[in-house]
Design a protein around this motif. Sequence first.
Motif, PDB file in Angstrom:
ATOM      1  N   ILE A  39     -17.437 -13.727 -22.624  1.00 37.28           N
ATOM      2  CA  ILE A  39     -17.566 -13.773 -21.160  1.00 37.28           C
ATOM      3  C   ILE A  39     -16.232 -13.482 -20.484  1.00 37.28           C
ATOM      4  CG2 ILE A  39     -18.012 -15.309 -19.212  1.00 37.28           C
ATOM      5  CD1 ILE A  39     -20.188 -16.634 -20.989  1.00 37.28           C
ATOM      6  N   ILE A  40     -15.153 -14.086 -20.970  1.00 37.11           N
ATOM      7  CA  ILE A  40     -13.840 -13.860 -20.370  1.00 37.11           C
ATOM      8  C   ILE A  40     -13.437 -12.393 -20.507  1.00 37.11           C
ATOM      9  CG2 ILE A  40     -11.372 -14.387 -20.587  1.00 37.11           C
ATOM     10  CD1 ILE A  40     -12.263 -17.297 -21.242  1.00 37.11           C
ATOM     11  N   SER A  41     -13.702 -11.793 -21.669  1.00 34.77           N
ATOM     12  CA  SER A  41     -13.389 -10.372 -21.859  1.00 34.77           C
ATOM     13  C   SER A  41     -14.196  -9.506 -20.910  1.00 34.77           C
ATOM     14  CB  SER A  41     -13.670  -9.948 -23.301  1.00 34.77           C
ATOM     15  OG  SER A  41     -12.817 -10.620 -24.191  1.00 34.77           O
ATOM     16  N   ALA A  42     -15.480  -9.833 -20.747  1.00 40.57           N
ATOM     17  CA  ALA A  42     -16.336  -9.058 -19.850  1.00 40.57           C
ATOM     18  C   ALA A  42     -15.864  -9.183 -18.405  1.00 40.57           C
ATOM     19  CB  ALA A  42     -17.783  -9.517 -19.982  1.00 40.57           C
ATOM     20  N   VAL A  43     -15.488 -10.384 -18.001  1.00 36.46           N
ATOM     21  CA  VAL A  43     -15.020 -10.607 -16.634  1.00 36.46           C
ATOM     22  C   VAL A  43     -13.730  -9.833 -16.369  1.00 36.46           C
ATOM     23  CG1 VAL A  43     -14.041 -12.370 -15.091  1.00 36.46           C
ATOM     24  CG2 VAL A  43     -16.150 -12.834 -16.339  1.00 36.46           C
ATOM     25  N   THR A  47     -13.192  -3.572 -22.717  1.00 34.25           N
ATOM     26  CA  THR A  47     -14.259  -2.949 -23.479  1.00 34.25           C
ATOM     27  C   THR A  47     -14.516  -3.836 -24.686  1.00 34.25           C
ATOM     28  OG1 THR A  47     -13.559  -0.761 -22.789  1.00 34.25           O
ATOM     29  CG2 THR A  47     -14.956  -0.889 -24.728  1.00 34.25           C
ATOM     30  N   ILE A  48     -15.736  -4.280 -24.817  1.00 32.98           N
ATOM     31  CA  ILE A  48     -16.077  -5.178 -25.917  1.00 32.98           C
ATOM     32  C   ILE A  48     -16.681  -4.336 -27.036  1.00 32.98           C
ATOM     33  CG2 ILE A  48     -17.434  -7.174 -26.605  1.00 32.98           C
ATOM     34  CD1 ILE A  48     -17.243  -8.043 -23.612  1.00 32.98           C
ATOM     35  N   THR A  49     -15.933  -4.219 -28.104  1.00 34.52           N
ATOM     36  CA  THR A  49     -16.339  -3.392 -29.230  1.00 34.52           C
ATOM     37  C   THR A  49     -17.051  -4.253 -30.263  1.00 34.52           C
ATOM     38  OG1 THR A  49     -14.376  -2.030 -28.855  1.00 34.52           O
ATOM     39  CG2 THR A  49     -15.490  -1.762 -30.952  1.00 34.52           C
ATOM     40  N   PRO A  50     -18.239  -3.813 -30.688  1.00 37.61           N
ATOM     41  CA  PRO A  50     -18.956  -4.570 -31.723  1.00 37.61           C
ATOM     42  C   PRO A  50     -18.135  -4.663 -33.007  1.00 37.61           C
ATOM     43  CG  PRO A  50     -20.417  -2.979 -30.696  1.00 37.61           C
ATOM     44  CD  PRO A  50     -19.025  -2.691 -30.201  1.00 37.61           C
ATOM     45  N   SER A  51     -18.360  -5.737 -33.752  1.00 39.87           N
ATOM     46  CA  SER A  51     -17.563  -5.979 -34.960  1.00 39.87           C
ATOM     47  C   SER A  51     -17.753  -4.884 -36.002  1.00 39.87           C
ATOM     48  CB  SER A  51     -17.904  -7.344 -35.550  1.00 39.87           C
ATOM     49  OG  SER A  51     -19.281  -7.441 -35.819  1.00 39.87           O
TER      50      SER A  51
END
Length: 130
Positions: A39-43, A47-51
């Motif tokens: 959530i903090i990264s999204a806020v 860019t949230i990279t899948p593992s």
Amino acid sequence: MQKVKRKRNIAVTVRMNKTEYADFQNKVEESGLTQQAYIISAVRGATITPSDEIAVLKDISKTFADFEKQVRGLGTNINQMAHVANGQGALPTENSLSVLSDQVSIMRKESEEIWQSIRSSINQQKVTEQ
């Protein structure tokens, strides 16, 4: 005794329906992050990279490191041949030049494969962002 203050001392409650919660859980699981970190990264707009993509990128990084090591070795071989040629006045044999040429060809092919892998990874990332 003094209380240790939390770095993050504000709690946020979010309500979701079952579908939204399932989607959220899937995204968190894919990312390999905790719910809080996700959530903090999204806020923050990260860019949230899948593992699994991170694993691919680590593999590409390792391949580049191996490739770099091979290029350094090739450079060392060329420098040694130049040193002998300058010191003894002898030129490298056609066979040794042929071996170097083959090594360069192999490295160019490996470099192209790595580049194609990177392109593929970038294209997959663009598709997931849309």
